[in-house]
Design an enzyme around this catalytic site. Structure first.
Site, mmCIF file in Angstrom:
data_model
loop_
_atom_site.group_PDB
_atom_site.id
_atom_site.type_symbol
_atom_site.label_atom_id
_atom_site.label_comp_id
_atom_site.label_asym_id
_atom_site.label_seq_id
_atom_site.Cartn_x
_atom_site.Cartn_y
_atom_site.Cartn_z
ATOM 1 N N ASP A 1 -8.553 -20.694 11.855
ATOM 2 C CA ASP A 1 -7.306 -20.328 11.170
ATOM 3 C C ASP A 1 -6.946 -21.342 10.090
ATOM 4 O O ASP A 1 -7.444 -22.471 10.084
ATOM 5 C CB ASP A 1 -6.190 -20.235 12.220
ATOM 6 N N ASP B 1 -2.066 -10.252 10.126
ATOM 7 C CA ASP B 1 -1.237 -10.417 11.321
ATOM 8 C C ASP B 1 -0.461 -9.140 11.614
ATOM 9 O O ASP B 1 0.109 -8.983 12.690
ATOM 10 C CB ASP B 1 -0.239 -11.563 11.124
#
Ligand code: GLA
Length: 727
Positions: free
Chosen positions: A471, A541
Site C-alpha cells: 500500500d 477502496d
C-alpha cells in the site's frame, strides 16, 4: 510480421497492423511523418508539403521548425510549440538542437536502465543517436515495434557528451506530431473512491491533457491519453492511445497549434523537475507506448491488454489462476486479535476462500492510522504468538495467508522516525506536513531502500505469507532529501520512483512465488510502471457495485481484467452507504481478480450460502474472465446501464455482465448487442439454457430482461455463453 525498413533517409517501422515513419532531413533534423494503419510506403515529400515545407533545401531558418512534424523537438529555436526536451547549458540558454548522428536497427530491444519497460520478445528495435553541437548533449532515441500488437514503444536516453555540467529540466518520453486536430481527447481522471472516470472532449487550439505532481501517478489522473475521431465508437473508428510506463509525476498533453496540427507529449512532469548531468553522465526517460486501432476504443484497449500481458506483466502470473482472497480491512479495520482473525479466516475457508489477508493494524501499536508505520514488528497485544503462529493457524484451515504493508511510509509516532528523522522527505528548517498522519520515506536513499527490503523480507519470512498487499497512502509534500546537495533537490521525486523500482525488483526476485498486489488508497498509482512488478492492483477502496461499474469500465480502457483487484463487500456499502443485491456485487467483482472484503460471519445465512457457489463459479470462469478478449458494450458514463463481456481466444465461450443502475418502471428491456463472438457459431446461455446464433447476439442483441416488476436498483445479469454444435 514485424520489420524496420530503411529507404534512404526514411525509417519505416511496421507490423501487420501499423506503420510508424520518420525521416532525416538535411542537416540531420529528424521529422516525424506518420503513425497509423500499416502503409506499403510513404513519400516524405507529400507529408512535408502538407506542413508547408520543402524537402530539398529544408532549412531551420525562418522558423521552419514551427511547422515541421518532429520526433524529439526542443523549444526555442523556431518551434513555438511545447518541446520534448529542455536542457540548461552553462551559459544559461535552454534550447537544444538535436541532429542525427547515426542509426542502428537492433536485433534485440535494449532494457531500460533502472526502469520498468516492455520486454522485447518478438520486437524489432531502432536506435537513433543525435547530438547537439552547442551543449555536447547526446540523445539516444529508442524505438521498438511489436509483432503481436499494434504498438510502438519509445524512450530517450540523454548523455552529457560535453565538458561542463548540464541540467535537464524537461525530458519527455514521447512526442507525436499528428497532421490534424480532427480528434477528441479521452483521459482518465478521478479521486479517492472515484478512480479512472472516462472523459471525452473535442480538441481545441491550445493545451489540454492530464498531469500529476503528487509524487505518484495518482488517483486523480492516469498516465494515459487517447485521440479518437469524432465518430469513433467502442467498436469502430480510429483510436490512438498513449500510455507512460511510470508511477511518478507525469504529464500527458495534446497541443493543437495555429495550423491545426496536434502535438502529443508525455513523460515525467517537468514542474519542479531538474536532473543534473555531469560530463559523461546519462539520464534515461521512462518508456511510452503508442497503441493504434482502427477498430474503435475497444480495439485500442485490446491492443494495450495484449501488450501488457505479453510484454510487461510478471510472466509468472500471466494466464495463471489467482487465489480467491478475503481481505480483513472492511471486516475488522484496526479492531482485531489473533482469535478474531482466525475466526474470520475459518468462516472464509468454509465458504471456499483460498487466501486470507490480514490488512492494516498488525504492527507497532497501530490501533488507528495515527501511528507505527515503519515499525514492522508484530503488535504482541493483538498477536501475542507472533506472525508465524497466525500464519500457521490460517494455513491449518487449508488456505493461504497474506499480509498488508505500507513500506514507503513512516509515522512521526514511530521508533523508525525517532531513530531516523532524516529518512523522511523533508526540507531542512521547515515543519513537516502530514497526510493521513504520516510522512513519506525518502526512497531515493540507498539506506532507506535497504531498510524496506529487510523489513518486507523479514515480514514475509516470519509470516510465511504467499501474498503481500503493498500500500501507499499519501502524496508528497516537503519534497527534499538530506542525502542530496542543493543543486539536486529537484531530482527527489524521480529518484524516489527509481528507488521504488529498485526495491520492487529486489523483492520480486527474492520472492518469486509471492503474489504482490499493489494499492494506493485504493487504485492510486494503478499504472503500467508498477504492473511490471505486481500482476494485480487494488482497483479502488470503493466496492459499491454501481461505483465499481464506472471505475472498472474506465480502468479497462488501458488495463486487462486480470490486473484489477475487485471484491465483494458488505452492505450498506462502507463508502456510499448504498445497499445493492449480493448478485450484483458479485457480477461486477467478476470483472477482475476476485475476492471478498467483508466478515463472512456477519452475512445472513442465505447470503453466506451463496458464497460457495460464487467461488466455484469464479474458479470455473477464471481463465475466460481474466484472460479473454474484453469488450465494453454499454457505458455507465453515458446511461443507466453498464455491460461488458469477455470472449475466449477461440470464441467458444464468453462471459457477459449487465448492470442496470436505477430500476425503471414500465421500460422495455434493452437489447444489448454483443461483440467478439463467432457469427457462424451458436451459443447456449448456460444460465437460461437458451441458444442463439453468434450473429444474432451481435446484430440483434440479447434481450436483458431483469425481473419485470420490482427488480430494484442495481439489478444485474451474469451469463456464461458456450458454443454448441447444434446447427
Ligand atoms: C488504504 C487501502 C485500504 C486499506 C487501508 C488500510 O486505504 O486502500 O484497502 O488497506 O489503506 O489502512
Amino acid at each position: 510480421m514485424v520489420e524496420i525498413l530503411r529507404e534512404g533517409n526514411v525509417f519505416h517501422l511496421r507490423n501487420d497492423q501499423i506503420s510508424y515513419v520518420l525521416c532525416e532531413l538535411e542537416g540531420g533534423v529528424l521529422a516525424h511523418l506518420y503513425a497509423g494503419p500499416r502503409l506499403s510506403k510513404l513519400d516524405p515529400v507529400n507529408r512535408l508539403r502538407h506542413a508547408g515545407l520543402p524537402v530539398d533545401g529544408f532549412s531551420v531558418q525562418e522558423c521552419a521548425l514551427d511547422k515541421l512534424p518532429q520526433e524529439y523537438p526542443s523549444f526555442g529555436l523556431g518551434d513555438m510549440r511545447e518541446g520534448a526536451l529542455t536542457v540548461e547549458a552553462p551559459d544559461g540558454s535552454c534550447a537544444v538542437d538535436l541532429r542525427l548522428v547515426s542509426a542502428e536497427i537492433l536485433q534485440q530491444k535494449p532494457a531500460l536502465e533502472g526502469l520498468p519497460a516492455t520486454r522485447g520478445e518478438g520486437a524489432a528495435a531502432l536506435k537513433l543517436k543525435l547530438r547537439d553541437a552547442h551543449t555536447g548533449l547526446e540523445a539516444e532515441l529508442n524505438y521498438a515495434i511489436y509483432g503481436d500488437c499494434p504498438v510502438v514503444a519509445r524512450s530517450a536516453r540523454l548523455t552529457n557528451g560535453g565538458d561542463a555540467p548540464l541540467s535537464v529540466t524537461r525530458a519527455m518520453s514521447l512526442c507525436l506530431d499528428m497532421a490534424d486536430d480532427n480528434w477528441e481527447l479521452i483521459t482518465l481522471t478521478g479521486s479517492w473512491a472515484r478512480e479512472r472516470h472516462l472523459h471525452r472532449r473535442p480538441l481545441v487550439q491550445g493545451h489540454q491533457g492530464v498531469a500529476s505532481q503528487r509524487g505518484a501517478s495518482s488517483l486523480q489522473a492516469s498516465p494515459f491519453m487517447a485521440l479518437v475521431r469524432r465518430d469513433t465508437t467502442e467498436a469502430a473508428g480510429e483510436a490512438l492511445g498513449v500510455a507512460l510506463i511510470y508511477s511518478g509525476n507525469f504529464v500527458a498533453t495534446a497541443e493543437v497549434d495555429h495550423y491545426g496540427a496536434t502535438r502529443l507529449l508525455t513523460g515525467i512532469n517537468d514542474n519542479d523537475f531538474a536532473w543534473r548531468l555531469e560530463p559523461g553522465e546519462s539520464f534515461q526517460t521512462p518508456e511510452a507506448v503508442v497503441c493504434y486501432s482502427a477498430e474503435g476504443i475497444g480495439g485500442m484497449s485490446r491492443g494495450f491488454h495484449r501488450l501488457w500481458e505479453n510484454h510487461l506483466l510478471p510472466k509468472k502470473w500471466v494466464g495463471k489462476p489467482r487465489p480467491v482472497l478475503l481481505n480483513s480491512w472492511e471486516a475488522a479495520y484496526f479492531d482485531f486479535d489473533a482469535d478474531k482473525l482466525v475466526a474470520i479466516a475459518k468462516a472464509a475457508a468454509d465458504a471456499g476462500v483460498e487466501l486470507f489477508v490480514m490488512d492494516d493494524g498488525w504492527f507497532g501499536h497501530r490501533d488507528d492510522d495515527t501511528t507505527s508505520l515503519g515499525d514492522w514488528y508484530v503488535d504482541k497485544k493483538k498477536l501475542p504468538d507472533g506472525l508465524k503462529s497466525l500464519g500457521d493457524r490460517v494455513r491449518a484451515l487449508g488456505i493461504e495467508f497474506g499480509i498488508w504493508m505500507e513500506p514507503e511510509m513512516v509515522s512521526p509516532d514511530s521508533d523508525l522516525y525517532r531513530a531516523h528523522p532524516d529518512w523522511a522527505l523533508h526540507i531542512e528548517g521547515r515543519d513537516y506536513i502530514t497526510s493521513r498522519h504520516q510522512l513519506t520515506l525518502d526512497l531515493g536513499r540507498q539506506d532507506v531502500q535497504d531498510f524496506i527490503v529487510d523489513a518486507v523480507t523479514t515480514t514475509l519470512k516470519d509470516s510465511g505469507a504467499s501474498y503481500l498487499k503493498w500500500d501507499m497512502n499519501r502524496h508528497f509534500s516537503n519534497i527534499g532529501s538530506s542525502a542530496l546537495p542543493a543543486n539536486r533537490q529537484k531530482e527527489v521525486p524521480h529518484r524516489y520512483i527509481l528507488g521504488l523500482y529498485a526495491v520492487m525488483e529486489r523483492l520480486v526476485k527474492a520472492f518469486p512465488d509471492v503474489l504482490f498486489e499493489g494499492c494506493s488508497s485504493g487504485g492510486g498509482r494503478f499504472d503500467a510502471g508498477l504492473l511490471y512488478y505486481v500482476p494485480q492492483y487494488w482497483c479502488s477502496d470503493n466496492t459499491d457495485a454501481l461505483c465499481r461499474c464506472q471505475i472498472q469500465y474506465g480502468t479497462t480502457l488501458v488495463f486487462p481484467a486480470s490486473t484489477m483487484g475487485s471484491h465483494v463487500s458488505a452492505v450498506p456499502n462502507h463508502q456510499t452507504g448504498r445497499v445493492t443485491p449480493l448478485e450484483s456485487r458479485f457480477a461486477v467483482a467478476m470483472g477482475g481478480a476476485f475476492g471478498y472484503e467483508l466478515d463472512p460471519r456477519k452475512l445472513s445465512d442465505e447470503d453466506r450460502k451463496q458464497l460457495r457457489g460464487q467461488i466455484d463459479y469464479a474458479a470455473r470462469t477464471q481463465e475466460l474472465r481474466l484472460y479473454g478478449d474484453f469488450y465494453r458494450l454499454l457505458s455507465p458514463f453515458e446511461g443507466n446501464d453498464t455491460a461488458w463481456m469477455s470472449v475466449s481466444k477461440d470464441r467458444s465461450e464468453a462471459i457477459f455482465t449487465f448492470v442496470r443502475a436505477l430500476a425503471q418502471p414500465n421500460a422495455m428491456p434493452p437489447l444489448v448487442r454483443m461483440r467478439g463472438l463467432d457469427p457462424a457459431k451458436r451459443y447456449r446461455v448456460e444460465e437460461t439454457g437458451e441458444v442463439y446464433g453468434g450473429d444474432e447476439l451481435m446484430q440483434v442483441g440479447l434481450c436483458c430482461r431483469l425481473h419485470p416488476f420490482g427488480s430494484g436498483d442495481a439489478a444485474s445479469l451474469l451469463y456464461t455463453l458456450k458454443a454448441v454444435d447444434e446447427a
